[in-house]
Design a protein around this motif. Sequence first.
Motif, PDB file in Angstrom:
ATOM      1  N   ILE A  36       0.837  -1.201   0.000  1.00 53.91           N
ATOM      2  CA  ILE A  36       0.000   0.000   0.000  1.00 53.91           C
ATOM      3  C   ILE A  36       0.870   1.248   0.000  1.00 53.91           C
ATOM      4  N   ASN A  37       1.916   1.254   0.813  1.00 52.54           N
ATOM      5  CA  ASN A  37       2.806   2.414   0.857  1.00 52.54           C
ATOM      6  C   ASN A  37       3.504   2.649  -0.475  1.00 52.54           C
ATOM      7  N   ARG A  38       3.970   1.582  -1.107  1.00 49.91           N
ATOM      8  CA  ARG A  38       4.627   1.718  -2.414  1.00 49.91           C
ATOM      9  C   ARG A  38       3.648   2.221  -3.471  1.00 49.91           C
ATOM     10  N   LEU A  39       2.443   1.668  -3.471  1.00 49.74           N
ATOM     11  CA  LEU A  39       1.451   2.060  -4.466  1.00 49.74           C
ATOM     12  C   LEU A  39       0.967   3.487  -4.234  1.00 49.74           C
ATOM     13  N   SER A  40       0.914   3.924  -2.998  1.00 47.59           N
ATOM     14  CA  SER A  40       0.524   5.308  -2.703  1.00 47.59           C
ATOM     15  C   SER A  40       1.538   6.285  -3.280  1.00 47.59           C
ATOM     16  N   GLY A  55      -6.921  -1.035  -7.404  1.00 50.34           N
ATOM     17  CA  GLY A  55      -6.164  -2.079  -6.720  1.00 50.34           C
ATOM     18  C   GLY A  55      -5.755  -1.651  -5.324  1.00 50.34           C
ATOM     19  N   LEU A  56      -5.393  -0.383  -5.171  1.00 50.02           N
ATOM     20  CA  LEU A  56      -5.030   0.149  -3.858  1.00 50.02           C
ATOM     21  C   LEU A  56      -6.215   0.071  -2.903  1.00 50.02           C
ATOM     22  N   LEU A  57      -7.380   0.449  -3.371  1.00 49.75           N
ATOM     23  CA  LEU A  57      -8.569   0.407  -2.525  1.00 49.75           C
ATOM     24  C   LEU A  57      -8.927  -1.022  -2.128  1.00 49.75           C
ATOM     25  N   LYS A  58      -8.707  -1.979  -3.042  1.00 48.05           N
ATOM     26  CA  LYS A  58      -8.951  -3.376  -2.705  1.00 48.05           C
ATOM     27  C   LYS A  58      -7.979  -3.853  -1.633  1.00 48.05           C
ATOM     28  N   MET A  59      -6.712  -3.453  -1.738  1.00 42.88           N
ATOM     29  CA  MET A  59      -5.720  -3.845  -0.731  1.00 42.88           C
ATOM     30  C   MET A  59      -6.038  -3.223   0.627  1.00 42.88           C
ATOM     31  N   ILE A  60      -6.471  -1.975   0.616  1.00 47.60           N
ATOM     32  CA  ILE A  60      -6.831  -1.311   1.872  1.00 47.60           C
ATOM     33  C   ILE A  60      -8.011  -2.023   2.527  1.00 47.60           C
TER      34      ILE A  60
END
Length: 89
Positions: A36-40, A55-60
């Motif tokens: 998440i940190n890398r994708l942010s 994808g970020l929202l799914k991981m969160i």
Amino acid sequence: MALTQQRKQELISGFQVHETDTGSADVQIAMLTDRINRLSQHLQANKKDHSSRRGLLKMIGQRKRLLGYIQKDNREKYQALIARLGIRG
């Protein structure tokens, strides 16, 4: 975006519950937090990358469900984990 094998081993060894643990909720949350940190950071530079944002929202959401499981099971473990990862709970 994906975790390197070396970084993955560092996270597993840092958050594993027992010696052969590779998939406990603690380890999964640590790996998701790193991704998440890398994708942010990627999305701050690439604001129009909507598929990565999804994808970020799914991981969160997945991390939130796992944190809820730990919180329901053991409140002290939950508090220690979010403090160690530096995330809001």
